[in-house]
Design a protein around this motif. Sequence first.
Motif, PDB file in Angstrom:
ATOM      1  N   ILE A   5       0.789  -1.232   0.000  1.00  0.00           N
ATOM      2  CA  ILE A   5       0.000   0.000   0.000  1.00  0.00           C
ATOM      3  C   ILE A   5       0.821   1.282   0.000  1.00  0.00           C
ATOM      4  O   ILE A   5       0.436   2.234  -0.660  1.00  0.00           O
ATOM      5  CB  ILE A   5      -1.058   0.008   1.122  1.00  0.00           C
ATOM      6  N   PRO A   6       1.981   1.363   0.680  1.00  0.00           N
ATOM      7  CA  PRO A   6       2.752   2.607   0.592  1.00  0.00           C
ATOM      8  C   PRO A   6       3.275   2.883  -0.818  1.00  0.00           C
ATOM      9  O   PRO A   6       3.486   4.030  -1.191  1.00  0.00           O
ATOM     10  CB  PRO A   6       3.914   2.386   1.565  1.00  0.00           C
ATOM     11  N   LYS A   7       3.453   1.844  -1.616  1.00  0.00           N
ATOM     12  CA  LYS A   7       3.972   2.014  -2.970  1.00  0.00           C
ATOM     13  C   LYS A   7       2.997   2.767  -3.863  1.00  0.00           C
ATOM     14  O   LYS A   7       3.399   3.335  -4.874  1.00  0.00           O
ATOM     15  CB  LYS A   7       4.294   0.650  -3.583  1.00  0.00           C
ATOM     16  N   VAL A   8       1.726   2.769  -3.511  1.00  0.00           N
ATOM     17  CA  VAL A   8       0.717   3.488  -4.300  1.00  0.00           C
ATOM     18  C   VAL A   8       0.166   4.692  -3.544  1.00  0.00           C
ATOM     19  O   VAL A   8      -0.884   5.223  -3.876  1.00  0.00           O
ATOM     20  CB  VAL A   8      -0.420   2.547  -4.759  1.00  0.00           C
ATOM     21  N   GLY A   9       0.889   5.133  -2.516  1.00  0.00           N
ATOM     22  CA  GLY A   9       0.546   6.378  -1.836  1.00  0.00           C
ATOM     23  C   GLY A   9      -0.410   6.282  -0.674  1.00  0.00           C
ATOM     24  O   GLY A   9      -0.851   7.297  -0.148  1.00  0.00           O
ATOM     25  N   PHE A  10      -0.774   5.075  -0.246  1.00  0.00           N
ATOM     26  CA  PHE A  10      -1.672   4.918   0.898  1.00  0.00           C
ATOM     27  C   PHE A  10      -0.865   4.541   2.137  1.00  0.00           C
ATOM     28  O   PHE A  10       0.212   3.964   2.030  1.00  0.00           O
ATOM     29  CB  PHE A  10      -2.720   3.837   0.629  1.00  0.00           C
ATOM     30  N   ASN A  11      -1.393   4.869   3.294  1.00  0.00           N
ATOM     31  CA  ASN A  11      -0.774   4.508   4.560  1.00  0.00           C
ATOM     32  C   ASN A  11      -1.739   3.667   5.382  1.00  0.00           C
ATOM     33  O   ASN A  11      -2.940   3.959   5.409  1.00  0.00           O
ATOM     34  CB  ASN A  11      -0.398   5.756   5.357  1.00  0.00           C
ATOM     35  N   ASN A 144       9.235   0.039   3.912  1.00  0.00           N
ATOM     36  CA  ASN A 144       8.190   0.182   2.902  1.00  0.00           C
ATOM     37  C   ASN A 144       7.860   1.646   2.654  1.00  0.00           C
ATOM     38  O   ASN A 144       7.478   2.024   1.555  1.00  0.00           O
ATOM     39  CB  ASN A 144       6.931  -0.583   3.315  1.00  0.00           C
ATOM     40  N   HIS A 145       7.987   2.481   3.673  1.00  0.00           N
ATOM     41  CA  HIS A 145       7.700   3.900   3.502  1.00  0.00           C
ATOM     42  C   HIS A 145       8.663   4.556   2.512  1.00  0.00           C
ATOM     43  O   HIS A 145       8.296   5.501   1.823  1.00  0.00           O
ATOM     44  CB  HIS A 145       7.759   4.613   4.857  1.00  0.00           C
ATOM     45  N   LEU A 146       9.866   4.051   2.419  1.00  0.00           N
ATOM     46  CA  LEU A 146      10.856   4.612   1.495  1.00  0.00           C
ATOM     47  C   LEU A 146      10.674   4.117   0.070  1.00  0.00           C
ATOM     48  O   LEU A 146      11.226   4.691  -0.862  1.00  0.00           O
ATOM     49  CB  LEU A 146      12.265   4.287   1.982  1.00  0.00           C
ATOM     50  N   LEU A 147       9.919   3.042  -0.126  1.00  0.00           N
ATOM     51  CA  LEU A 147       9.739   2.471  -1.468  1.00  0.00           C
ATOM     52  C   LEU A 147       8.765   3.256  -2.299  1.00  0.00           C
ATOM     53  O   LEU A 147       7.872   3.852  -1.878  1.00  0.00           O
ATOM     54  CB  LEU A 147       9.264   1.014  -1.349  1.00  0.00           C
TER      55      LEU A 147
END
Length: 147
Positions: A5-11, A144-147
């Motif tokens: 989910i972080p890869k597509v801008g969601f948290n 994952n936040h950095l990806l």
Amino acid sequence: ISNNIPKVGFNPIGYRGLETGDRVIASHAIRQGSITFVFQSAINPVNGNEDNKTSEFGSHLLLHGDTPKDVAFSVSNCNAMYSKAIKQGAESVKSPCVEKDENGQVIMATISLSADVTYTFVERSNYGGDWLPGYQTMSIDCINHLL
């Protein structure tokens, strides 16, 4: 779900399932700005002996595959929205009810305009938690936040 989910801008903002005491449905809440999605699935497959909520999930999945079952709206007055919808011909699925925890309370009600999709009104004005009562707050994995 949490790895992508972080890869597509969601948290991730919340989780509800076995670890939080819900033995029927696993729920993952994610957010991007003012958009929030909750992905839910039955913990056990439908075999005819499950409760109504599990059977409802299984039946909908068999008929439609992966598709939205419920669309929720954030509202300032759940009771008023629900009453207006019912007066205008919507079918009641669940009348307004209060859910609460240590962060306050929310009021939710659900209506149906067709047999397959429901619409839930959610009033969170008296709730200070990240999502809804019963959800465990989730944090973003640093990698994952950095990806």
